[in-house]
Design an enzyme around this catalytic site. Structure first.
Site, PDB file in Angstrom:
ATOM      1  N   GLU A 185      45.140  35.921   3.804  1.00  0.00           N
ATOM      2  CA  GLU A 185      43.692  35.410   4.048  1.00  0.00           C
ATOM      3  C   GLU A 185      43.438  33.680   4.158  1.00  0.00           C
ATOM      4  OE1 GLU A 185      41.569  37.327   4.996  1.00  0.00           O
ATOM      5  OE2 GLU A 185      42.685  39.121   4.471  1.00  0.00           O
ATOM      6  N   GLY A 186      44.532  33.211   5.001  1.00  0.00           N
ATOM      7  CA  GLY A 186      44.572  31.557   4.982  1.00  0.00           C
ATOM      8  C   GLY A 186      44.922  30.995   3.786  1.00  0.00           C
TER       9      GLY A 186
END
Length: 584
Positions: free
Chosen positions: A436-437
């Site tokens: 998620e980054g």
């Protein structure tokens, strides 16, 4: 490993005593019928389910993992039954719209459910959490027909959802994706391409899986502006909601991973699969960020949940394990009597409880952004959510790794072997800093997009709130507000420095961003610990004495970390780029 027990008492403290969520809900029409007694009963029921049904299959799920056979994926023994019980309790649609079959609960309760799920079984938690994020996106961006067809099934747990972004050549830079979409005469689209690292891309928990896929239309603009979003179901759906033939998509393989082994991480191949456009052409990335921001907070809470499980295990072990003796005595004592073990346990405790307060604070802003009828209040809440989401994802997952490692350390050699359960938590939580980054990307988002790009406007909203709290605090709270004020001044100075440097040289933002995020995190926790101490000072009993002792430990032993971090941030980018690439 000790049995997991949901920390409902501490959740009650944060929700009811620190943030008075019942008063918040009372002034938001959609939530006004929810009272605190009902909310507490829901938390207790969710905690019981997590402790009795989901936590017991955590270790066996890790040992067995998911299996792959000719495109089919089987989850570990007990997972389908546990998922059915979870769905049967209505928890898949916990925060979903009530008119479409959800429970309509506020996010302030939702984050508690997410923490309990992650603490009991991080791998298991990914299936319903991804599905909830997909439902959130569809509710915000899909047509009414799609919402009526798909949301009730997602909320009931009959179907699950995924997000299909990453490709082999496109990780954080989604502008590089190559998956294609071609319009068909019937208004649908033909989707072709491959996606990797797709959590829950294939499994045996539900009868259908709804994939949200980023792809490019033939005439799409280059880069991120040319990305569109499509709903691509595993099985096509008839007008009456029943399942039709299987779509032209398949799972090519599953990944063999360091942790979260009971979560199926899939390579998904779309071979002319039928998909349906969500929102408008070219608006795919903007729509997907609705889900991604939800998941980023969720990933932060995964770090918090793993930390809580490690803390419970370590505390029980420290009380039972006897080793060494006190001065002048030959009798062994419990290791909780040793200073270093106390240091580790207290560090774990205050980071977890500070993280829980932070997740609740951010969730309250999400509730305001969604439900408030006051436009100015909504705008302010949206700004705070934008500012604090990267902090929640990165800081809480950094804490997750630190705390699980400390929990392993308290077990000594026993923490390194499987039987204690601590090594699994370290392996499982490690991914939270990556997906998620990555946390480096989150730091860039905070320092670049959420600070420099608006000249600190979002930051000043939050800093002014803390200053107002300090100014209004009673004299008895000075023990905490005085160091909080000094810490906030340090953060203000660092923020001013970064704003100035970032405008002169964009490399300075990247060079300072990670340390800046850490300073921001520790000051935020100091604010929340001061708020918790304010409540505890007015109450009696061992629970509140424990809160005050924990607050004192945080301010004395952890908040001072900001000084070295600030100095590191201000060291600048020169030393990073002095070394020529060829000399590495």
């Amino acid at each position: 490993m000790s049995d997991y027990q949901a920390p409902v008492r501490d959740m009650q403290f944060v929700l009811d005593e620190v943030f008075s969520v019942d008063k918040l809900w009372a002034r938001l029409p959609e939530l006004s019928e929810l009272d605190w007694d009902s909310a507490l009963a829901i938390l207790e029921a969710a905690g019981k389910l997590c402790a009795e049904q989901i936590a017991p299959i955590n270790r066996s799920g890790d040992e067995q993992g998911c299996s792959f056979n000719a495109g089919s994926v089987c989850t570990p023994k007990g997972f389908p039954e546990a998922f059915a019980r979870f769905a049967g309790g209505g928890f898949c649609g916990f925060c979903g719209e009530a008119e479409l079959g959800g429970m309509g609960m506020p996010k302030t309760l939702g984050v508690q459910l997410e923490e309990m799920l992650a603490a009991s079984n991080l791998s298991f938690s990914l299936y319903p959490i991804l599905s909830a994020g997909a439902a959130l996106l569809l509710n915000a961006h899909a047509s009414e027909a799609i919402k009526q067809t798909f949301l009730p099934k997602l909320y009931s747990g009959q179907w699950c959802g995924t997000m299909c972004l990453t490709e082999a050549q496109a990780g954080s830079d989604l502008g590089l994706i190559r998956t294609r979409a071609e319009a068909k005469e019937d208004g649908s689209y033909k989707i072709s391409g491959s996606k990797i690292f797709i959590t829950g891309g294939e499994h045996d928990l539900t009868e259908n899986i709804i994939h949200l896929v980023l792809a490019r239309l033939p005439d799409a603009a280059p880069g991120s502006k040319g990305i569109s979003l499509f709903l691509v179901p595993k099985f096509l759906v008839r007008e009456d909601g029943s399942l039709a033939e299987r779509n032209q998509l398949s799972c090519g393989s599953i990944e063999h991973k360091m942790g979260i082994k009971a979560s199926a991480t899939c390579v998904m191949n779309f071979d002319g699969a039928t998909g349906f456009l969500i929102d408008a052409p070219g608006k795919g990335l903007a729509a997907m960020f609705t889900m991604m921001n939800y998941e980023r907070l969720g990933v932060g809470i995964q770090g918090l949940g793993a930390a809580e499980r490690s803390w419970q295990n370590a505390l029980a072990y420290a009380k039972e394990r006897k080793q060494g003796s006190e001065a002048g005595s030959q009798e062994a004592v419990s290791i909780i009597e040793h200073a270093d073990v106390r240091r580790m346990l207290l560090t774990m405790k205050v980071l977890i409880e500070g993280g829980r307060a932070f997740s609740c604070y951010l969730a309250s802003q999400l509730d305001l952004a969604k439900y408030s009828k006051d436009a100015a209040e909504r705008e302010r809440a949206e700004a705070l959510v934008a500012l604090l989401t990267p902090l929640a994802k990165a800081f809480l997952t950094d804490i997750g790794l630190e705390v699980t490692v400390l929990g392993q350390q308290i077990f000594g050699g026993h923490g390194f072997i499987r039987e204690a359960g601590q090594e699994q938590l370290v392996r499982d939580v490690r991914i939270t800093q990556i997906y998620e980054g990555t946390n480096g990307i989150q730091a860039l988002d905070l320092a670049g997009r959420k600070l420099v790009s608006n000249n600190g406007a979002f930051y000043r909203l939050f800093a002014d709130e803390i200053k107002d709290f300090i100014a209004s605090a009673e004299l008895g709270l000075q023990e905490f507000t005085t160091p909080l004020a000094k810490a906030l001044n340090s953060l203000d100075e660092l923020t001013t420095w970064l704003l100035k440097q970032g405008k002169q040289d964009r490399r300075e933002i990247g060079a300072a961003s990670v340390e800046y995020l850490q300073v921001f995190g520790y000051v935020t926790f100091a604010y929340l610990w001061a708020k918790m101490a304010q409540v505890a000072l007015a109450k009696e009993g061992d629970f509140y004495l424990g809160k005050l002792a924990s607050a004192r430990f945080y301010f004395a032993r952890l908040l001072p970390r900001i000084h070295s971090l600030a100095e590191t941030a201000k060291a600048g980018s020169g030393v990073l780029y002095e070394l020529n690439e060829a000399l590495f």
